[in-house]
Enzyme design. Structure first.
Site, short mmCIF file in Angstrom:
data_model
loop_
_atom_site.label_atom_id
_atom_site.label_comp_id
_atom_site.label_asym_id
_atom_site.label_seq_id
_atom_site.Cartn_x
_atom_site.Cartn_y
_atom_site.Cartn_z
N GLU A 46 -9.31 16.84 -35.30
CA GLU A 46 -8.42 16.43 -36.40
C GLU A 46 -8.85 15.05 -36.90
OE1 GLU A 46 -4.43 16.83 -34.91
OE2 GLU A 46 -4.49 19.00 -35.04
N HIS A 80 6.31 12.81 -42.26
CA HIS A 80 5.96 13.67 -41.13
C HIS A 80 6.33 13.08 -39.78
CE1 HIS A 80 3.65 16.70 -39.01
NE2 HIS A 80 2.89 15.78 -38.44
N ARG A 129 -0.24 6.57 -36.41
CA ARG A 129 -0.50 7.45 -35.26
C ARG A 129 -1.76 8.28 -35.47
NH1 ARG A 129 1.22 13.12 -34.10
NH2 ARG A 129 1.74 13.12 -36.32
N HIS A 181 2.11 13.15 -43.80
CA HIS A 181 1.03 14.09 -43.51
C HIS A 181 0.38 14.44 -44.84
CE1 HIS A 181 -1.24 17.50 -42.08
NE2 HIS A 181 -0.86 17.26 -40.84
N ARG A 201 -5.02 9.72 -41.18
CA ARG A 201 -4.05 10.27 -42.14
C ARG A 201 -3.62 9.33 -43.24
NH1 ARG A 201 -0.21 13.76 -38.29
NH2 ARG A 201 -1.89 15.21 -37.89
P1 FAD Z 1 11.87 16.85 -31.03
O1 FAD Z 1 10.91 17.86 -30.59
O2 FAD Z 1 12.11 16.69 -32.48
O3 FAD Z 1 13.27 17.16 -30.33
C1 FAD Z 1 14.40 16.40 -30.65
C2 FAD Z 1 15.61 17.08 -30.04
O4 FAD Z 1 16.74 16.23 -30.14
C3 FAD Z 1 15.98 18.38 -30.70
O5 FAD Z 1 16.36 19.29 -29.70
C4 FAD Z 1 17.20 18.01 -31.54
O6 FAD Z 1 18.08 19.06 -31.81
C5 FAD Z 1 17.84 16.98 -30.65
N1 FAD Z 1 18.76 16.05 -31.30
C6 FAD Z 1 18.53 15.23 -32.35
N2 FAD Z 1 19.64 14.53 -32.62
C7 FAD Z 1 20.57 14.90 -31.71
C8 FAD Z 1 21.91 14.54 -31.49
N3 FAD Z 1 22.55 13.63 -32.25
N4 FAD Z 1 22.58 15.13 -30.47
C9 FAD Z 1 21.99 16.07 -29.70
N5 FAD Z 1 20.71 16.45 -29.88
C10 FAD Z 1 20.02 15.87 -30.86
N6 FAD Z 1 2.48 16.19 -32.94
C11 FAD Z 1 1.37 16.42 -32.21
O7 FAD Z 1 1.05 15.65 -31.30
N7 FAD Z 1 0.61 17.51 -32.48
C12 FAD Z 1 0.89 18.40 -33.46
O8 FAD Z 1 0.20 19.38 -33.65
C13 FAD Z 1 2.05 18.16 -34.25
N8 FAD Z 1 2.39 19.00 -35.27
C14 FAD Z 1 3.55 18.80 -35.93
C15 FAD Z 1 3.94 19.70 -36.91
C16 FAD Z 1 5.16 19.56 -37.56
C17 FAD Z 1 5.57 20.54 -38.62
C18 FAD Z 1 5.99 18.46 -37.23
C19 FAD Z 1 7.30 18.27 -37.91
C20 FAD Z 1 5.59 17.54 -36.28
C21 FAD Z 1 4.38 17.69 -35.63
N9 FAD Z 1 3.98 16.80 -34.64
C22 FAD Z 1 2.84 17.03 -33.93
C23 FAD Z 1 4.87 15.73 -34.20
C24 FAD Z 1 5.57 16.22 -32.92
O9 FAD Z 1 5.90 17.58 -33.05
C25 FAD Z 1 6.83 15.44 -32.62
O10 FAD Z 1 6.58 14.07 -32.71
C26 FAD Z 1 7.32 15.76 -31.22
O11 FAD Z 1 7.49 17.15 -31.09
C27 FAD Z 1 8.61 15.05 -30.95
O12 FAD Z 1 9.13 15.52 -29.73
P2 FAD Z 1 10.54 14.98 -29.26
O13 FAD Z 1 10.86 15.69 -28.01
O14 FAD Z 1 10.53 13.51 -29.27
O15 FAD Z 1 11.54 15.41 -30.44
C1 SIN Z 2 -1.16 18.98 -37.68
O1 SIN Z 2 -1.30 20.04 -37.09
O2 SIN Z 2 -1.82 18.64 -38.67
C2 SIN Z 2 -0.14 18.03 -37.16
C3 SIN Z 2 -0.71 17.28 -36.05
C4 SIN Z 2 0.11 16.06 -35.78
O3 SIN Z 2 1.08 15.77 -36.47
O4 SIN Z 2 -0.26 15.34 -34.85
#
Ligand code: FAD
Ligand code: SIN
Length: 533
Positions: free
Chosen positions: A113, A349, A384, A239, A287
């Site tokens: 990437e 993103h 990032r 993104h 990015r």
């Molecule tokens: P999340 O996975 O967002 O989980 C947050 C949780 O908190 C959820 O369960 C939500 O319901 C809960 N929550 C929020 N507020 C509250 C509240 N007030 N009370 C109770 N629960 C709450 N990163 C990579 O490294 N590689 C990738 O390929 C990649 N692709 C991505 C593609 C997309 C479409 C997106 C949007 C992001 C991507 N990212 C990627 C970024 C990455 O997915 C996120 O940064 C990461 O998943 C965050 O994980 P997390 O556990 O911190 O939060």
């Molecule tokens: C992507 O698949 O392009 C998202 C990867 C990321 O957000 O790190």
């Protein structure tokens, strides 16, 4: 409602919350609250994968270098080294929990990437996050002592001021959280010996975002209200390639960067490969660079979008490696990516800033740990590196679990203070959903227009003025209104939007993801400091 105590309260069921819960499962009563369905999270939609040094030509030094370069002088090198060094073991840990990643010739298949000098993205086709979330939720079933409460929306962290209104302690402590139960329509008081905040990001602050609806910045807003330090919110990552749709409803569909890693090229409406003139890595520059170049193309040529062209790539590989994108485009958008280019635009993103944390996942509030996108650990700096966030979330969930075990041992036998139940006297149901919808639209619209990829003093000042008015109105409404998810999310959006603008106004330079026409260069002295509020 009656208090129900936990040893450990986890807020969020994405990769950070679930891996932490698995690590501490044997050490006490763990309650995980999540505001919608258990799988609904940014994690679930992650496409590209997880960056880690898994062999071949790659090295820890190369991953460290790429991360530092993307971070534009603002990463904490000790944190970068910690996360990158822990990477391979954490991939194996996810595999032990049942995650199955794509393979090639008996080895992990490694994608590439933007910003990466090597192939190092561990993935499961183009639905890595779905696979990880599935495996973690399955694993959690083997730990019946961990309770997972769905439709449980954390409202506020419980701190000293809830225990005794007159205390103004120097070192604040967290004692649990108030959580709104969407099914019972009641507020639970959950006292806990420690809390992990893992509530994800805040893409919903902008009109165009790849983020799911849960990403309303609740964690940062709650931590801020509780008195935690927050850092670097000016660094929202856009993104470069979300699907362009004229009348889009809901989140923008992501077109993974891995497609550019596989050879996809960006074209403008004249068919010019504009990234050739922008950066030696072309479409695989980091990015911020690609998103700015697209923004520039749109402004210069008056375009709604640019094109991502994959029509020269092998159709079998595209179908096999990118099945989600291929079928979603074909079935839902009538686009055949094998034969025609995909219209793409940048979209909000990933939030690089968040609740300030140290290398052991401590926030600045005692007994409040943070991990995942909600945290600002120092890994990402001003930008990032792609696919470093899932990695950061697992590494910091593990750091937090070590701290949690220590806290639970040190505090064994300790009585929790009496925590008052939620006080909703004087509030009633206004049913003014039109006001809420209007305020949400206004916040998202002004953040899109004034606090986007390119900023200026004037735009930020306008945003600040309007947000000041909106937050006063929202707070007034909040004080008079019974709790609902809509008002909770509106309150978070308004508060974090204001904090983002505040951080952005403090950074008087252009660095990484923060570009402003009033300060186009770097400030080599003040600029190398985090924006801590
Ligand atoms: P999340 O996975 O967002 O989980 C947050 C949780 O908190 C959820 O369960 C939500 O319901 C809960 N929550 C929020 N507020 C509250 C509240 N007030 N009370 C109770 N629960 C709450 N990163 C990579 O490294 N590689 C990738 O390929 C990649 N692709 C991505 C593609 C997309 C479409 C997106 C949007 C992001 C991507 N990212 C990627 C970024 C990455 O997915 C996120 O940064 C990461 O998943 C965050 O994980 P997390 O556990 O911190 O939060
Ligand atoms: C992507 O698949 O392009 C998202 C990867 C990321 O957000 O790190």
């Amino acid at each position: 409602m009656k208090a129900e105590a936990a040893d450990v309260l986890v807020i969020g069921s994405g990769i950070a919350g679930l891996t932490f819960a698995l690590e501490v499962a044997e050490h006490g009563r763990v309650i995980v609250v999540t505001k919608k369905d258990r799988a609904e999270s940014a994690t679930n939609y992650a496409q590209g994968g997880i960056a880690a040094v898994m062999g071949g030509e790659d090295s820890i030094e190369a991953h460290v270098r790429d991360t530092l370069e993307a971070g534009a002088g603002l990463c904490r090198e000790d944190i970068v080294r910690l996360v990158v060094t822990e990477g391979p073991a954490k991939i194996r840990r996810l595999m032990d929990w049942g995650a199955e990643f794509s393979e090639e010739g008996g080895n992990l298949s490694l994608g590439r990437e933007g910003g990466h000098s090597q192939h190092r993205i561990v993935h499961r086709e183009d639905r890595t996050g779905f696979e990880v979330e599935r495996a973690l939720l399955e694993s959690l079933k083997r730990h019946p002592q961990v309770e997972l409460w769905e439709n449980a929306h954390a409202i506020d962290l419980i701190t000293d001021r809830h225990i005794n209104e007159n205390t103004r302690p120097r070192n604040k402590r967290c004692y649990g959280a108030y959580v709104y139960d969407l099914e019972l329509r009641q507020v639970h008081t959950i006292p806990a010996r420690l809390v992990l905040l893992a509530s994800g990001g805040m893409g919903m602050v902008w009109k165009n975002t790849t983020n799911p609806q849960i990403a309303t910045g609740d964690g940062v807003a709650m931590a801020w209200r509780a008195g935690a330090r927050i850092a670097n919110l000016e660094f929202m990552q856009f993104h470069p390639t979300a699907l362009y749709e004229q009348d889009r409803k809901g989140r923008a569909f992501l077109i993974t960067e891995a497609l550019r890693g596989a050879g996809g090229i960006l074209l403008n409406d004249r068919g010019e490969r504009f990234m050739e003139a922008v950066h030696p890595r072309k479409e695989l520059a980091s990015r911020d660079i690609v998103a700015r170049a697209i923004d520039m193309q749109r402004k210069t040529h008056g375009l709604e979008h640019v094109w991502l062209d994959c029509t020269h790539l092998d159709p079998d590989t595209l179908r096999k490696e990118f099945p989600t994108i291929y079928t979603t485009l074909r079935d839902e958008h009538n686009i055949n990516m094998l034969r025609e280019p995909i219209p793409v635009v940048p979209a909000a993103h990933y939030q690089c800033g968040g609740v300030l944390s140290d290398d052991q996942a401590h926030s600045t509030i005692d007994r409040l740990l943070v991990a995942g996108e909600v945290a600002c650990t120092g890994l990402h700096g001003a930008n990032r590196l792609a696919s470093n966030s899932l990695l950061e979330a697992v590494v910091f969930a593990a750091q937090a679990s070590k701290e949690a075990k220590k806290i639970l041992t040190d505090s064994a036998g300790e009585e929790l203070p009496d925590v008052p139940v939620w006080n909703d006297s004087g509030t009633y149901d206004h049913e003014e959903y039109v006001l809420i919808r209007h305020d949400v639209d206004e916040i998202q619209g002004l953040m899109e227009d004034y606090v986007g990829i390119i900023r200026s003093d004037l735009r930020l000042q306008r945003a600040a003025r309007r947000l000041a008015t909106i937050t006063v109105e929202v707070e007034d409404y909040w004080r008079r209104t019974l709790v609902t998810p809509e008002i909770l999310e509106l309150r978070s959006l308004a508060q974090v939007a204001r904090l983002i603008v505040r951080c952005a106004r403090q950074r008087r330079e252009s660095r990484g993801l923060h570009t402003t026409t009033d300060y186009p260069g770097l400030d080599p002295i003040l600029g190398t400091r985090d924006t801590v509020i």
